[in-house]
Scaffold this active site. Structure first.
Site, PDB file in Angstrom:
ATOM      1  N   THR A 144       1.168  -1.499  -0.053  1.00  0.00           N
ATOM      2  CA  THR A 144       0.271  -0.019   0.001  1.00  0.00           C
ATOM      3  C   THR A 144       1.576   1.068   0.350  1.00  0.00           C
ATOM      4  O   THR A 144       2.088   0.680   0.250  1.00  0.00           O
ATOM      5  CB  THR A 144      -1.262  -0.048   1.218  1.00  0.00           C
ATOM      6  OG1 THR A 144      -1.860  -1.186   0.637  1.00  0.00           O
ATOM      7  CG2 THR A 144      -1.868   0.651   1.729  1.00  0.00           C
TER       8      THR A 144
ATOM      9  N   ASP B 117      -9.130  -8.403   0.607  1.00  0.00           N
ATOM     10  CA  ASP B 117      -9.072  -8.460   1.786  1.00  0.00           C
ATOM     11  C   ASP B 117     -10.368  -8.935   3.364  1.00  0.00           C
ATOM     12  O   ASP B 117     -10.428  -8.693   3.876  1.00  0.00           O
ATOM     13  CB  ASP B 117      -9.120  -6.524   2.338  1.00  0.00           C
ATOM     14  CG  ASP B 117      -7.435  -6.108   2.013  1.00  0.00           C
ATOM     15  OD1 ASP B 117      -7.023  -7.132   2.266  1.00  0.00           O
ATOM     16  OD2 ASP B 117      -7.203  -5.055   1.970  1.00  0.00           O
TER      17      ASP B 117
ATOM     18  N   SER C 146     -10.658  -2.708   5.900  1.00  0.00           N
ATOM     19  CA  SER C 146      -8.695  -2.205   5.780  1.00  0.00           C
ATOM     20  C   SER C 146      -8.164  -2.410   7.020  1.00  0.00           C
ATOM     21  O   SER C 146      -8.943  -2.728   7.841  1.00  0.00           O
ATOM     22  CB  SER C 146      -8.530  -1.240   4.384  1.00  0.00           C
ATOM     23  OG  SER C 146      -7.593  -0.364   4.981  1.00  0.00           O
TER      24      SER C 146
ATOM     25  N   GLY D  10       1.621  -1.582   4.660  1.00  0.00           N
ATOM     26  CA  GLY D  10       2.139  -2.659   5.840  1.00  0.00           C
ATOM     27  C   GLY D  10       0.948  -3.179   6.050  1.00  0.00           C
ATOM     28  O   GLY D  10       1.180  -4.142   6.480  1.00  0.00           O
ATOM     29  N   GLY D  11       0.190  -3.502   4.674  1.00  0.00           N
ATOM     30  CA  GLY D  11      -1.324  -4.545   4.806  1.00  0.00           C
ATOM     31  C   GLY D  11      -1.429  -4.257   6.757  1.00  0.00           C
ATOM     32  O   GLY D  11      -1.661  -3.442   7.086  1.00  0.00           O
TER      33      GLY D  11
HETATM   34  N1  GLY Z   1      -4.964  -3.575   1.201  1.00  0.00           N
HETATM   35  C1  GLY Z   1      -4.930  -3.307   2.666  1.00  0.00           C
HETATM   36  C2  GLY Z   1      -5.570  -2.463   3.448  1.00  0.00           C
HETATM   37  O1  GLY Z   1      -6.349  -2.209   3.197  1.00  0.00           O
HETATM   38  O2  GLY Z   1      -5.383  -2.591   4.966  1.00  0.00           O
END
Ligand code: GLY
Length: 569
Positions: free
Chosen positions: A380, A422, A451, A472-473
């Site tokens: 991201t 997600d 998210s 960083g997910g």
């Molecule tokens: N795909 C990363 C987030 O939205 O947390």
């Protein structure tokens, strides 16, 4: 490094030459990490994007004009995560102290189904939610950028977007990191596209090679000339739908035409006299950071010591419990009831930590969500902007995985997201990053996937104090949380705070990830003796932040884990 100075200054020079009210020499333009500026600053993942945003500030644009320009520039210069084919979340604070959040998260297409990623035996079909056309949610970035700009911007869209059109058409030199990254996904690009894509050339990429994206330039021109219709209808929409029909993609014209960004009530909370303003669901980020800070406010030592085993143990145990809550309670608020106020309530948080043992680790197997009344990719990107009047914006945007699903819309030149991963493909089962999703985050038509993005703004005495966020997910939340503590508790400056080593616990798997940067082996030994299971990772998060310091000046924190760069004047 010299190359960055050269290319950014060249862009600024081009921009400034178009303005009669100022000249390049009127301003001292700075670029680097940890820089201090008085008039405005952009900190982003790519020097070209920070340079373009700063050029717009110099041309008299406000922070919101600069943010729109930076977002489009990242879609060109940082294809791994900058995008027009993905989505994002923003926190905004204007110079009068009013704040707002805008949700331009992707949505599940209308024909999406709860069990769409399961086979006949109810097993998850490997890769379907990450590597195929069915992985893409309806993109939200263009709607969000244009909505934010029309509400808050001051310069015409044409001016904001033109530098990115030029950058896409003329190209820019890739950095050494970018060359390595493009080479590492070369096979994916070749296997997943039936047409030539700009990210694959005859030879491997090397630092300094020029990346030209002519189709993307034309798509940006259609957005310049027709606004949202230049993306959500007309030929761009036709190209997206045509791409979907090549495989199992679901996005149709109705999905695109019906997409809109949503203004949502921010999540706010106080921490030791600072007001934190962050993003509400469908991100878990704002709620989780408020929960973590709420626990710290009561339980952190009065004289905290950075990376002492006591402080780190407490933070790990708080993260373990808060990620368990995330997994159970959080999802799209338009579809599920989320007890936000209850989750951040102090009594609830104290109760949540009632089984905390200062000497021993707990086990995630014995910890579930709290009683009150999901995983992402690493790729991201976040940027922060402040202008001379202290208008501010924190904007995190994503394709989910690196380069999304690696599928480029033929003729339109942009990458599609794989954000559908997600969602929880099967509640109770982990997604690619090991996060467990619950029923609240199951796939439903038109729903936004959960998210972890955590764009945030901090106030001190009702004045702007800090703007920050991270990619960083699942580690976004802990990266933002730890950066906040680094400044507010451990007295670091902005650059030190973003560069300091980080760790991460997300409830499941029951592991503490430490960055290889962590040098303190005594700390690691003490944590292992308490029962923590340590694993090493090359890096966690990549925070780009700005803090207001004495005299109203802006101090940059551009994370040295990447090519991230501050630019300002
Ligand atoms: N795909 C990363 C987030 O939205 O947390």
């Amino acid at each position: 490094m010299r190359r960055y100075f050269f290319c950014v200054n060249a862009i600024l020079l081009l921009l400034v030459l178009t303005v009669s009210s100022c000249t390049y020499e009127d301003y001292e333009i700075k670029q680097g990490r940890g820089i201090v500026c008085s008039n405005g600053m952009v900190v982003s993942a790519h020097p070209e994007a920070s340079g373009i945003g700063t050029g717009i500030l110099i041309e008299g644009g406000n922070a919101f004009d600069a943010a729109a320009a930076t977002a489009f520039a990242l879609a060109v210069s940082y294809p791994t995560a900058g995008n027009i084919g993905g989505g994002g979340l923003m926190v905004i604070r204007d110079s009068d102290g009013r704040y707002a959040t805008l949700d331009c998260r992707e949505k599940a297409p209308d024909s999406a189904m709860n069990d769409m990623y399961l086979d006949e035996e109810d097993n998850i079909i490997k890769g379907m939610s990450t590597s195929t056309l069915a992985a893409s949610g309806v993109p939200g970035s263009v709607a969000g950028i244009l909505e934010m700009h029309s509400e808050y911007g001051s310069l015409p869209l044409k001016k904001i977007i033109q530098p990115s059109i030029d950058l896409a058409r003329e190209g820019f030199p890739v950095t050494s990191r970018q060359a390595k990254s493009l080479n590492s996904v070369r096979k994916r690009f070749i296997n997943r596209n039936d047409h030539p894509v700009p990210f694959v050339k005859d030879n491997l990429w090397a630092e300094g090679d020029t990346l030209i994206q002519a189709d993307l330039a034309r798509t940006l021109e259609r957005i310049r000339d027709n606004g949202t219709e230049g993306f959500y209808s007309g030929s761009t929409a036709d190209m997206i739908v045509k791409e979907m029909k090549k495989g199992n993609g679901l996005i149709n014209h109705n999905d695109l035409e019906n997409y809109s960004a949503v203004w949502r009530e921010p999540v706010t909370g106080m921490y030791s006299g600072y007001k934190i303003i962050s993003i509400p669901p469908p991100s878990s980020g704002g709620v989780a950071v408020m929960q973590l800070l709420g626990i710290m406010e009561d339980m952190l030592n009065e004289q905290p010591v950075f990376h002492s085993s006591e402080d780190v143990h407490l933070m790990i145990e708080a993260e373990r419990r808060i990620y368990a809550d995330r997994s159970f309670y959080l999802g799209d608020p338009d579809f599920v009831e989320i007890p936000v106020n209850e989750l951040v309530n102090k009594d609830y948080l104290i109760d949540r930590m009632s089984d905390f043992d200062t000497l021993k680790t707990s086990s995630s197997a014995n910890i579930s969500h709290g009683l009150i009344v999901a995983p992402e990719s690493e790729e991201t990107t976040h940027f922060s902007v402040i202008d001379k009047d202290h208008n501010a914006i924190a904007f995190t945007t994503t394709l989910n995985s690196s380069y999304g699903n690696c599928i480029v819309v033929e003729g339109a030149g942009f990458l599609l997201n794989n954000e559908m991963d997600d969602f929880s493909s099967k509640p109770g089962y982990p997604n690619i990053y090991g996060l467990i999703g619950g029923e609240a985050n199951s796939v439903q038509p038109g729903k936004r996937m959960l998210s972890s993005m955590t764009p945030a703004i901090v106030e001190k005495d009702n004045n702007l104090y800090m703007v920050l966020g991270s990619p960083g997910g699942s580690t976004i939340i802990t990266s933002v949380f730890q950066t906040l503590l680094n400044v507010l508790e451990y007295q670091m400056n902005m650059q030190q705070a973003v560069d300091a080593p980080r760790f991460h616990h997300q409830w499941m798997p029951d592991l503490v990830y430490f960055e290889k940067l962590e040098a303190d082996s005594v700390l690691i030994r003490k944590l292992e003796n308490m029962g923590h299971n340590i694993q090493w990772r090359s890096s966690i998060g990549r925070v780009d932040a700005i803090r207001i310091i004495k005299g109203g000046k802006m101090e940059a924190g551009a994370d040295s884990r990447g090519d991230d760069m501050a630019c300002g004047y």
